[in-house]
Every structure is written in C-alpha cells, then in structure tokens.
Scaffold this motif. Structure first.
Motif, PDB file in Angstrom:
ATOM      1  N   MET A 259       0.641  -1.306   0.088  1.00 35.64           N
ATOM      2  CA  MET A 259       0.040  -0.029   0.097  1.00 35.64           C
ATOM      3  C   MET A 259       1.039   1.167   0.105  1.00 35.64           C
ATOM      4  O   MET A 259       0.369   2.257   0.067  1.00 35.64           O
ATOM      5  CB  MET A 259      -1.052   0.068   1.310  1.00 35.64           C
ATOM      6  N   SER A 260       2.238   1.199  -0.109  1.00 36.73           N
ATOM      7  CA  SER A 260       3.145   2.218  -0.273  1.00 36.73           C
ATOM      8  C   SER A 260       3.791   2.227  -1.525  1.00 36.73           C
ATOM      9  O   SER A 260       4.203   1.085  -2.041  1.00 36.73           O
ATOM     10  CB  SER A 260       3.910   2.491   0.990  1.00 36.73           C
ATOM     11  N   VAL A 261       4.268   3.441  -2.065  1.00 40.74           N
ATOM     12  CA  VAL A 261       5.093   3.278  -3.137  1.00 40.74           C
ATOM     13  C   VAL A 261       6.134   2.172  -3.104  1.00 40.74           C
ATOM     14  O   VAL A 261       6.685   1.455  -4.048  1.00 40.74           O
ATOM     15  CB  VAL A 261       5.401   4.626  -3.742  1.00 40.74           C
ATOM     16  N   GLN A 262       6.976   2.623  -2.135  1.00 41.72           N
ATOM     17  CA  GLN A 262       8.369   1.823  -1.733  1.00 41.72           C
ATOM     18  C   GLN A 262       7.875   0.182  -1.692  1.00 41.72           C
ATOM     19  O   GLN A 262       8.540  -0.406  -2.414  1.00 41.72           O
ATOM     20  CB  GLN A 262       8.752   2.382  -0.404  1.00 41.72           C
ATOM     21  N   ASP A 263       6.983  -0.146  -0.931  1.00 46.06           N
ATOM     22  CA  ASP A 263       6.738  -1.423  -0.932  1.00 46.06           C
ATOM     23  C   ASP A 263       6.158  -2.134  -2.156  1.00 46.06           C
ATOM     24  O   ASP A 263       6.426  -3.035  -2.422  1.00 46.06           O
ATOM     25  CB  ASP A 263       5.550  -2.009   0.195  1.00 46.06           C
ATOM     26  N   TYR A 264       5.341  -1.230  -2.725  1.00 43.60           N
ATOM     27  CA  TYR A 264       4.962  -1.742  -4.058  1.00 43.60           C
ATOM     28  C   TYR A 264       6.271  -1.995  -4.968  1.00 43.60           C
ATOM     29  O   TYR A 264       6.091  -3.097  -5.797  1.00 43.60           O
ATOM     30  CB  TYR A 264       3.845  -0.558  -4.807  1.00 43.60           C
ATOM     31  N   THR A 265       6.785  -1.115  -5.254  1.00 44.55           N
ATOM     32  CA  THR A 265       8.158  -1.300  -6.163  1.00 44.55           C
ATOM     33  C   THR A 265       8.970  -2.376  -5.855  1.00 44.55           C
ATOM     34  O   THR A 265       9.105  -2.969  -6.893  1.00 44.55           O
ATOM     35  CB  THR A 265       8.824   0.160  -6.000  1.00 44.55           C
ATOM     36  N   LYS A 266       9.025  -2.606  -4.694  1.00 45.85           N
ATOM     37  CA  LYS A 266       9.809  -3.539  -4.070  1.00 45.85           C
ATOM     38  C   LYS A 266       9.167  -4.974  -4.478  1.00 45.85           C
ATOM     39  O   LYS A 266       9.700  -5.910  -4.899  1.00 45.85           O
ATOM     40  CB  LYS A 266      10.106  -3.469  -2.695  1.00 45.85           C
ATOM     41  N   ALA A 267       7.903  -5.030  -4.184  1.00 49.37           N
ATOM     42  CA  ALA A 267       6.958  -6.336  -4.461  1.00 49.37           C
ATOM     43  C   ALA A 267       7.111  -6.786  -5.752  1.00 49.37           C
ATOM     44  O   ALA A 267       7.224  -7.842  -6.187  1.00 49.37           O
ATOM     45  CB  ALA A 267       5.912  -6.180  -3.739  1.00 49.37           C
ATOM     46  N   VAL A 268       6.815  -5.688  -6.815  1.00 48.87           N
ATOM     47  CA  VAL A 268       6.661  -5.859  -8.257  1.00 48.87           C
ATOM     48  C   VAL A 268       7.949  -6.306  -8.618  1.00 48.87           C
ATOM     49  O   VAL A 268       8.058  -7.083  -9.668  1.00 48.87           O
ATOM     50  CB  VAL A 268       5.901  -4.621  -8.893  1.00 48.87           C
ATOM     51  N   ASP A 269       9.062  -5.606  -8.326  1.00 48.65           N
ATOM     52  CA  ASP A 269      10.575  -5.723  -8.931  1.00 48.65           C
ATOM     53  C   ASP A 269      10.756  -7.328  -8.751  1.00 48.65           C
ATOM     54  O   ASP A 269      11.231  -7.996  -9.188  1.00 48.65           O
ATOM     55  CB  ASP A 269      11.227  -5.018  -8.338  1.00 48.65           C
ATOM     56  N   ALA A 270      10.253  -7.835  -7.588  1.00 47.16           N
ATOM     57  CA  ALA A 270      10.915  -9.147  -6.946  1.00 47.16           C
ATOM     58  C   ALA A 270       9.841 -10.097  -8.140  1.00 47.16           C
ATOM     59  O   ALA A 270      10.196 -11.229  -8.379  1.00 47.16           O
ATOM     60  CB  ALA A 270      10.468  -9.454  -5.294  1.00 47.16           C
ATOM     61  N   ALA A 271       8.596  -9.659  -8.111  1.00 45.31           N
ATOM     62  CA  ALA A 271       7.788 -10.453  -8.980  1.00 45.31           C
ATOM     63  C   ALA A 271       8.231 -10.639 -10.305  1.00 45.31           C
ATOM     64  O   ALA A 271       8.041 -11.755 -11.236  1.00 45.31           O
ATOM     65  CB  ALA A 271       6.068 -10.243  -8.729  1.00 45.31           C
TER      66      ALA A 271
END
Length: 274
Positions: A259-271
């Motif tokens: 739910m934050s830009v930082q968490d989102y970018t990290k999670a999507v990059d890993a995916a």
C-alpha cells in the motif's frame, strides 16, 4: 266518539305502524346489503393487495433479472465473455493482474497512493495490467454501486483503454470516491458526473447512453463471477489483490497488497524477476 269510529281509528293507526315497520325493515335490509357488499369489496381489495405484494416480493430484483440479459462485450476486451481486460504495451513480457471492487476503500487508498506509479510503469512497458472487477461489497454492505460502477467502467472501456484507466482513477479519487456505506455509485447521474472529468468521456453521448441503459450490466455480473472464481483459486482476503505469474504480490505483511510506493515497487520488482 262512537265505538265504530274508535275501532276505525285504531285500525288505521295499526296499518300506518305496520307500513312504517315494513319500510324500516326494507331500509335495514338495504343497509345490511351495502355493508356486506362493502366488506366483500374490502376483503377482495385486501386480498388483491396482499397478492400484489407477494407477486412483487417474488419478482427478481433488477440485477437478478440482468443475469438473463444478452451479454454485450466492451470493445478493447477479449476472452470468451469479454472479461479479459489488459492494458499496456505488447512488448511487456509480464502481466500484473489487479482485482478491485469499485466501492472498496482500500482500493481507493491504493489508487490514490500507488496509482500514478502503476500508470508510469505501464507506460514505460515494465509490465501490462489485467483488470478484474469485483462486486462483493454490494452483498456485504449491501447496495448495487459496485455492479453499477463496474458496468460504467465497461462503457468506458468500450471508448478506449485510456478512458477506462482514467475513469477508474477518477472513481477512486478523494473527491469522488464515497464511503463504502454510501452507495453513491448506484446513481447513473453520479457516475456520469465523474466521467465528465475524463476528457474522452466528457459529454460523450455513447458512453452516457450505455450507462443509463445498462448496456454492460450483464458484463459486470460475468466479470464479478470471474473474480469469485479466481478468489477461490488464490484464497483472496479482500481487495485490492495483485497476482503475477499465478502468485500473489504482497507487501511486507506477506498477505495484503503493498500500500506504499516503496513496498509496491519492491514487491513488483521481485515478482518480475521471479
């Protein structure tokens, strides 16, 4: 007065009394007939009213009846029932599936916080977005705004993928997204008001007619069925839910969408690497 005159007077009096009694009996009979007739009419009316109420209660609701409508697929959708909605560059190798309910407050928060990052990633060709709409809040709160807004999103998709994305952003905006207990999206006029903030939809008669006529109502119901089916497969806890390569993309808690830009970018990059 003679005895004879006295007898005659008494007889006449008795006759007048008898005649008066007969007239009163007739009047009473007529009154009873009127009362009985009125009672019968009242009973029949009541029975008719009850019957009408029963019929009305057993009539299917609008959205229940919409299940039998002819399915109209929006342009820019694909798949057997037109429920595959993918936006992005063909060159993007992976697709992020986003499951959202139009009335969902968490989805609105996600859009307001992370939405611009998602839009940039899609424009840059980092990945494509596949949208799957849900309507479960209508059952839980209850209401019909999720279904109605999803139908309106179908009308926007019929105009263009860009109009669809911009309209979705507007519906989730702080200005227009209602509290989930306020079923504002059930109102076609409100949906059109929001659409008028999107250039491609502003005063767009074709879009407005589709919203008012419910052209994509059946499509919204079929889309919702897809959400329900996928929800069982991925064990959804709510919306928004993100999936890539058949795996949920989650934030730091390992359960919910980031739910934050930082968490989102990290999670999507890993995916994307997975």
């Amino acid at each position: 007065m003679s005895k004879r005159n006295s007898q005659t007077a008494k007889s006449a009096a008795r006759e007048r009394l008898r005649a008066e009694r007969e007239r009163e009996a007739k009047r009473a009979k007529v009154r009873r007939q009127i009362i009985v007739a009125a009672s019968v009419v009242g009973v029949l009316a009541a029975a008719g009213g009850i019957g009408y109420a029963v019929v009305q209660a057993n009539k299917p609701g609008y959205w229940e009846a919409a299940k039998n409508d002819k399915l109209v697929k929006p342009a820019n959708a694909s798949g057997e029932n037109g429920t595959t909605v993918v936006v992005g560059k063909d060159s993007a190798k992976k697709t992020l599936v986003m499951y959202e309910d139009p009335r969902c407050p968490a989805c609105a928060q996600f859009e307001q916080t992370v939405g611009s990052t998602v839009d940039k990633d899609v424009k840059d060709g980092k990945y494509k977005i596949q949208y799957v709409g849900a309507t479960f809040i209508d059952n839980n709160v209850p209401g019909e705004g999720s279904k109605n807004a999803l139908s309106a999103l179908g009308a926007a998709l019929n105009v263009s993928p860009e109009a669809f994305l911009e309209y979705k952003t507007a519906l989730y905006s702080t200005k227009y997204h209602p509290d989930e207990t306020e079923d504002k999206f059930k109102d076609d006029a409100y949906l059109i008001k929001v659409a008028n903030t999107v250039d491609a939809l502003k005063d767009n008669k074709q879009f407005q007619t589709a919203v008012k006529k419910g052209t994509y109502d059946k499509w919204a119901l079929v889309m919702s069925e897809k959400f329900d089916s996928d929800g069982g497969k991925y064990d959804f806890q709510g919306t928004p839910t993100l999936v890539m390569d058949g795996k949920k993309v989650t934030g730091s808690d390992g359960k919910s969408a980031p739910m934050s830009v930082q968490d989102y970018t990290k999670a999507v990059d890993a995916a994307l690497k997975g």
